[in-house]
Design a protein around this motif. Structure first.
Motif, PDB file in Angstrom:
ATOM      1  N   LEU A 193       0.847  -1.194   0.000  1.00 43.29           N
ATOM      2  CA  LEU A 193       0.000   0.000   0.000  1.00 43.29           C
ATOM      3  C   LEU A 193       0.882   1.244   0.000  1.00 43.29           C
ATOM      4  N   VAL A 194       0.523   2.215  -0.825  1.00 43.96           N
ATOM      5  CA  VAL A 194       1.267   3.472  -0.880  1.00 43.96           C
ATOM      6  C   VAL A 194       0.258   4.618  -0.941  1.00 43.96           C
ATOM      7  N   LEU A 195       0.464   5.617  -0.098  1.00 48.05           N
ATOM      8  CA  LEU A 195      -0.369   6.819  -0.093  1.00 48.05           C
ATOM      9  C   LEU A 195       0.514   8.017  -0.423  1.00 48.05           C
ATOM     10  N   PHE A 196       0.095   8.800  -1.390  1.00 50.98           N
ATOM     11  CA  PHE A 196       0.865   9.946  -1.873  1.00 50.98           C
ATOM     12  C   PHE A 196       0.195  11.254  -1.458  1.00 50.98           C
ATOM     13  N   LYS A 197       1.009  12.200  -1.050  1.00 50.57           N
ATOM     14  CA  LYS A 197       0.549  13.550  -0.720  1.00 50.57           C
ATOM     15  C   LYS A 197       1.250  14.512  -1.667  1.00 50.57           C
ATOM     16  N   LEU A 198       0.471  15.248  -2.444  1.00 49.05           N
ATOM     17  CA  LEU A 198       1.054  16.235  -3.351  1.00 49.05           C
ATOM     18  C   LEU A 198       1.733  17.337  -2.548  1.00 49.05           C
ATOM     19  N   ASN A 199       2.860  17.802  -3.035  1.00 49.59           N
ATOM     20  CA  ASN A 199       3.567  18.889  -2.369  1.00 49.59           C
ATOM     21  C   ASN A 199       2.748  20.175  -2.432  1.00 49.59           C
ATOM     22  N   GLU A 200       3.054  21.071  -1.530  1.00 46.57           N
ATOM     23  CA  GLU A 200       2.393  22.381  -1.487  1.00 46.57           C
ATOM     24  C   GLU A 200       2.478  23.039  -2.860  1.00 46.57           C
ATOM     25  N   GLY A 201       1.341  23.530  -3.331  1.00 49.26           N
ATOM     26  CA  GLY A 201       1.288  24.215  -4.606  1.00 49.26           C
ATOM     27  C   GLY A 201       1.087  23.320  -5.814  1.00 49.26           C
ATOM     28  N   VAL A 202       1.028  22.005  -5.602  1.00 47.36           N
ATOM     29  CA  VAL A 202       0.803  21.061  -6.704  1.00 47.36           C
ATOM     30  C   VAL A 202      -0.629  20.552  -6.619  1.00 47.36           C
ATOM     31  N   ALA A 203      -1.369  20.685  -7.717  1.00 43.64           N
ATOM     32  CA  ALA A 203      -2.763  20.235  -7.771  1.00 43.64           C
ATOM     33  C   ALA A 203      -2.867  18.961  -8.614  1.00 43.64           C
ATOM     34  N   LYS A 204      -3.997  18.280  -8.489  1.00 42.48           N
ATOM     35  CA  LYS A 204      -4.229  17.052  -9.246  1.00 42.48           C
ATOM     36  C   LYS A 204      -4.162  17.268 -10.755  1.00 42.48           C
ATOM     37  N   ASP A 205      -4.467  18.475 -11.218  1.00 45.74           N
ATOM     38  CA  ASP A 205      -4.449  18.735 -12.652  1.00 45.74           C
ATOM     39  C   ASP A 205      -3.098  19.265 -13.149  1.00 45.74           C
ATOM     40  N   ASP A 206      -2.109  19.308 -12.262  1.00 51.10           N
ATOM     41  CA  ASP A 206      -0.748  19.672 -12.661  1.00 51.10           C
ATOM     42  C   ASP A 206      -0.260  18.625 -13.669  1.00 51.10           C
ATOM     43  N   GLN A 207       0.396  19.057 -14.724  1.00 56.40           N
ATOM     44  CA  GLN A 207       0.852  18.138 -15.775  1.00 56.40           C
ATOM     45  C   GLN A 207       1.753  17.037 -15.223  1.00 56.40           C
ATOM     46  N   ARG A 208       2.584  17.356 -14.227  1.00 53.23           N
ATOM     47  CA  ARG A 208       3.448  16.343 -13.623  1.00 53.23           C
ATOM     48  C   ARG A 208       2.636  15.282 -12.907  1.00 53.23           C
ATOM     49  N   ALA A 209       1.609  15.715 -12.180  1.00 52.38           N
ATOM     50  CA  ALA A 209       0.753  14.766 -11.461  1.00 52.38           C
ATOM     51  C   ALA A 209      -0.030  13.896 -12.432  1.00 52.38           C
ATOM     52  N   LEU A 210      -0.527  14.491 -13.499  1.00 50.66           N
ATOM     53  CA  LEU A 210      -1.269  13.717 -14.499  1.00 50.66           C
ATOM     54  C   LEU A 210      -0.370  12.682 -15.162  1.00 50.66           C
ATOM     55  N   ALA A 211       0.851  13.078 -15.500  1.00 51.63           N
ATOM     56  CA  ALA A 211       1.793  12.143 -16.114  1.00 51.63           C
ATOM     57  C   ALA A 211       2.189  11.043 -15.127  1.00 51.63           C
ATOM     58  N   GLY A 212       2.372  11.409 -13.867  1.00 52.24           N
ATOM     59  CA  GLY A 212       2.713  10.412 -12.851  1.00 52.24           C
ATOM     60  C   GLY A 212       1.601   9.407 -12.645  1.00 52.24           C
ATOM     61  N   ALA A 213       0.358   9.881 -12.625  1.00 51.68           N
ATOM     62  CA  ALA A 213      -0.782   8.976 -12.471  1.00 51.68           C
ATOM     63  C   ALA A 213      -0.888   8.041 -13.675  1.00 51.68           C
ATOM     64  N   GLU A 214      -0.636   8.557 -14.848  1.00 52.12           N
ATOM     65  CA  GLU A 214      -0.683   7.724 -16.057  1.00 52.12           C
ATOM     66  C   GLU A 214       0.414   6.653 -16.013  1.00 52.12           C
ATOM     67  N   ALA A 215       1.598   7.036 -15.554  1.00 54.52           N
ATOM     68  CA  ALA A 215       2.702   6.074 -15.459  1.00 54.52           C
ATOM     69  C   ALA A 215       2.360   4.951 -14.486  1.00 54.52           C
ATOM     70  N   PHE A 216       1.751   5.293 -13.359  1.00 53.44           N
ATOM     71  CA  PHE A 216       1.365   4.255 -12.398  1.00 53.44           C
ATOM     72  C   PHE A 216       0.232   3.385 -12.940  1.00 53.44           C
ATOM     73  N   ALA A 217      -0.699   3.974 -13.642  1.00 52.64           N
ATOM     74  CA  ALA A 217      -1.825   3.203 -14.184  1.00 52.64           C
ATOM     75  C   ALA A 217      -1.340   2.091 -15.110  1.00 52.64           C
ATOM     76  N   GLU A 218      -0.236   2.319 -15.799  1.00 53.65           N
ATOM     77  CA  GLU A 218       0.296   1.342 -16.755  1.00 53.65           C
ATOM     78  C   GLU A 218       1.046   0.191 -16.095  1.00 53.65           C
ATOM     79  N   LEU A 219       1.485   0.350 -14.850  1.00 51.40           N
ATOM     80  CA  LEU A 219       2.340  -0.656 -14.225  1.00 51.40           C
ATOM     81  C   LEU A 219       1.673  -2.021 -14.095  1.00 51.40           C
TER      82      LEU A 219
END
Length: 97
Positions: free
Chosen positions: A5-31
């Motif tokens: 189990l892993v729980l992630f907390k976005l850093n201050e100033g980073v939102a779910k729609d940030d391009q980095r967060a979207l790319a990270g979520a996509e990378a995990f979805a593929e694993l």
């Protein structure tokens, strides 16, 4: 069997729609389809808006410690986790089930 189990907390100033967060979520979805040691794979954004809530979660299942190590060191996992290091912190738990 080990539940990872892993729980992630976005850093201050980073939102779910940030391009980095979207790319990270996509990378995990593929694993789930890339790493054969994963017996179960679920990941996604948290749907609650509580102060103590984390933002993103992974729930996975592997056969044993060797399978967990194979997952953790797999190049696809390393690349995905590397993306998240840029914009989030996380906590993990590995539970024998």
């Amino acid at each position: 069997m080990i539940r990872h189990l892993v729980l992630f907390k976005l850093n201050e100033g980073v939102a779910k729609d940030d391009q980095r967060a979207l790319a990270g979520a996509e990378a995990f979805a593929e694993l789930g389809s890339l790493i054969p040691e994963l017996r179960e794979w679920e990941c996604g954004w948290n749907t609650t808006e509580r102060d103590i809530a984390y933002d993103y979660a992974i729930n996975s299942l592997v056969e044993d410690r060797e399978s967990l190590q194979a997952y953790l060191t797999h190049p696809a996992h390393q690349a995905a986790a590397g993306q998240w290091r840029e914009f989030a912190t996380w906590v993990i738990a590995d539970i024998e089930v």
